[in-house]
Design an enzyme around this catalytic site. Structure first.
Site, mmCIF file in Angstrom:
data_model
loop_
_atom_site.group_PDB
_atom_site.id
_atom_site.type_symbol
_atom_site.label_atom_id
_atom_site.label_comp_id
_atom_site.label_asym_id
_atom_site.label_seq_id
_atom_site.Cartn_x
_atom_site.Cartn_y
_atom_site.Cartn_z
ATOM 1 N N ASP A 53 0.861 -1.182 0.000
ATOM 2 C CA ASP A 53 0.000 0.000 0.000
ATOM 3 C C ASP A 53 0.901 1.236 0.000
ATOM 4 O OD1 ASP A 53 0.963 0.165 2.540
ATOM 5 O OD2 ASP A 53 -0.928 -0.208 3.540
ATOM 6 N N ASP A 69 -8.023 -7.334 0.911
ATOM 7 C CA ASP A 69 -7.028 -7.548 1.972
ATOM 8 C C ASP A 69 -7.619 -7.048 3.275
ATOM 9 O OD1 ASP A 69 -5.386 -4.986 3.258
ATOM 10 O OD2 ASP A 69 -6.510 -4.509 1.444
#
Length: 381
Positions: A96, A270
């Site tokens: 991320d 996720d």
């Protein structure tokens, strides 16, 4: 632009629901979608070894740019030969951008056009993260899929605030693309924002699609909004995204949300949920979740889930796991974590099989009924 390192292959659509079965190809192997990605924040999925993750058939894991930037620092990871070598994982990795952590962990932050000034959540030091810096860190980490640096607005947010935020996220996305200097080795995904406002989601998607990312994430959900709001936003957002690119719903990992997200056209998910609740002694089963600290398991010599064929359920009893958890034994955390991750990865295999058989709607009904989601006041996971 050189050939994209990330490629989506569409396999089939579920006739009953419209969910997609596909495959994502990366420099470190391919994985079928819809997929759940275990979270390895600090270059480790807490308590699990890479071999155990492979045994449960994880094709991709997630790591965190913000945390790895602070510890051990991207230069050390780069010197080790990149994140894959550093952590001994030869399958795909998604990182991320650090945006969510900046907005969620730091109490003192100042957003400006250049980037975000904030304080290190560990020691209070002043830090600055920008689209360019987020790309520099992720290029050094060497993940297969990188995320653009976006502004993560709070929920709920006023329309005017959200509009300005979406416009900034679009400008930042373009800066990320320009700063990304390993485009032939790492794929960069854009992040669609816009809260629950359909016109802003539409604008955000349009802006990002014009930049031609190899994949698109849907951000700003799973931040405290009710489930029906999330489903409504997905219903008008996923159809805006290209059919030939993967779609990633960030931060979602409860069984109901995984199934409902897949039905609405999402490919990748996720969440820290399965590993975090495991460390508190909570486990998933086909008939709902259990708190292993509960006294009723003291003399229960059955496995956590009699239908589960994971390492934990094949070898250990509820009574033993309760004992370990109550004594704060690390092995107990390993057993519950292994089971929860296996449960969600197996759930996604069941979802993919149901899409193949054009019966995901039926599977949803059967799963929800057994798990207890249809009961009044049912918990979200």
């Amino acid at each position: 632009m050189a050939e994209q390192p990330i490629r989506y292959e569409f396999i089939k659509e579920c006739k009953q629901t419209g969910a997609r079965l596909g495959k994502v190809h990366t420099p470190h192997g391919s994985f079928e979608t819809p997929v759940f990605m275990p979270v390895g924040t600090l270059a480790t999925v807490k308590t699990m070894s890479p071999e155990e993750l492979k045994a449960m058939d994880a094709g991709i894991i997630l790591s965190n740019t913000y945390h790895l930037w602070l510890r051990p620092g991207q230069d050390i990871v780069k010197e080790a030969g990149g994140l894959h070598k550093f952590m001994n994982w030869d399958r795909a990795i998604l990182t991320d951008s650090g945006g969510f952590q900046v907005f969620s962990l730091s109490k003192f932050r100042n957003i400006e056009e250049e980037g975000v000034h904030f304080r290190n959540h560990l020691n209070g030091d002043k830090l600055f993260l920008s689209p360019e810096k987020a790309m520099e860190i992720q290029n050094a980490l060497g993940s297969d899929i990188m995320m653009a640096f976006d502004e993560c607005p709070p929920y709920p947010a006023e329309y005017d605030y959200m509009k300005r935020s979406v416009e900034r996220t679009s400008r930042w996305a373009e800066r990320c693309l320009n700063a990304h200097n390993r485009q032939d080795e790492q794929g960069l995904f854009g992040i669609v924002q816009g809260g629950e406002y359909e016109d802003l989601r539409t604008q955000s998607a349009k802006d990002l699609i014009s930049l031609d990312f190899p994949g698109y994430a849907i951000g700003g959900l799973s931040v405290g909004e009710p489930k029906d709001v999330m489903n409504r936003v997905l219903e008008f957002t996923t159809p805006l995204l290209p059919k030939d690119k993967p779609r990633y719903l960030m931060g979602v990992g409860s069984p109901d949300a995984l199934i409902d997200g897949a039905i609405r056209g999402v490919d990748m998910f996720d969440c820290v949920l399965p590993t975090r609740i495991a460390r508190n002694g909570t486990v998933f089963t086909a008939e709902g979740r259990l708190n292993m600290k509960n006294a009723k398991f003291e003399r229960d010599f059955r496995p956590i889930d009699e239908e589960c064929d994971c390492y934990t359920c094949k070898n250990y009893t509820r009574a033993y796991i309760r004992h370990l958890i109550r004594c704060n034994e690390t092995f107990g955390l390993r057993l519950t974590t292994y089971h929860n991750l296996h449960f969600l990865l197996h759930l996604m295999e069941q979802v993919r099989q149901a899409i193949r058989e054009d019966r995901l709607g039926d599977f949803r009904e059967e799963f929800f009924e057994r798990y207890g989601y249809n009961k009044p006041n049912a918990k979200s996971f």
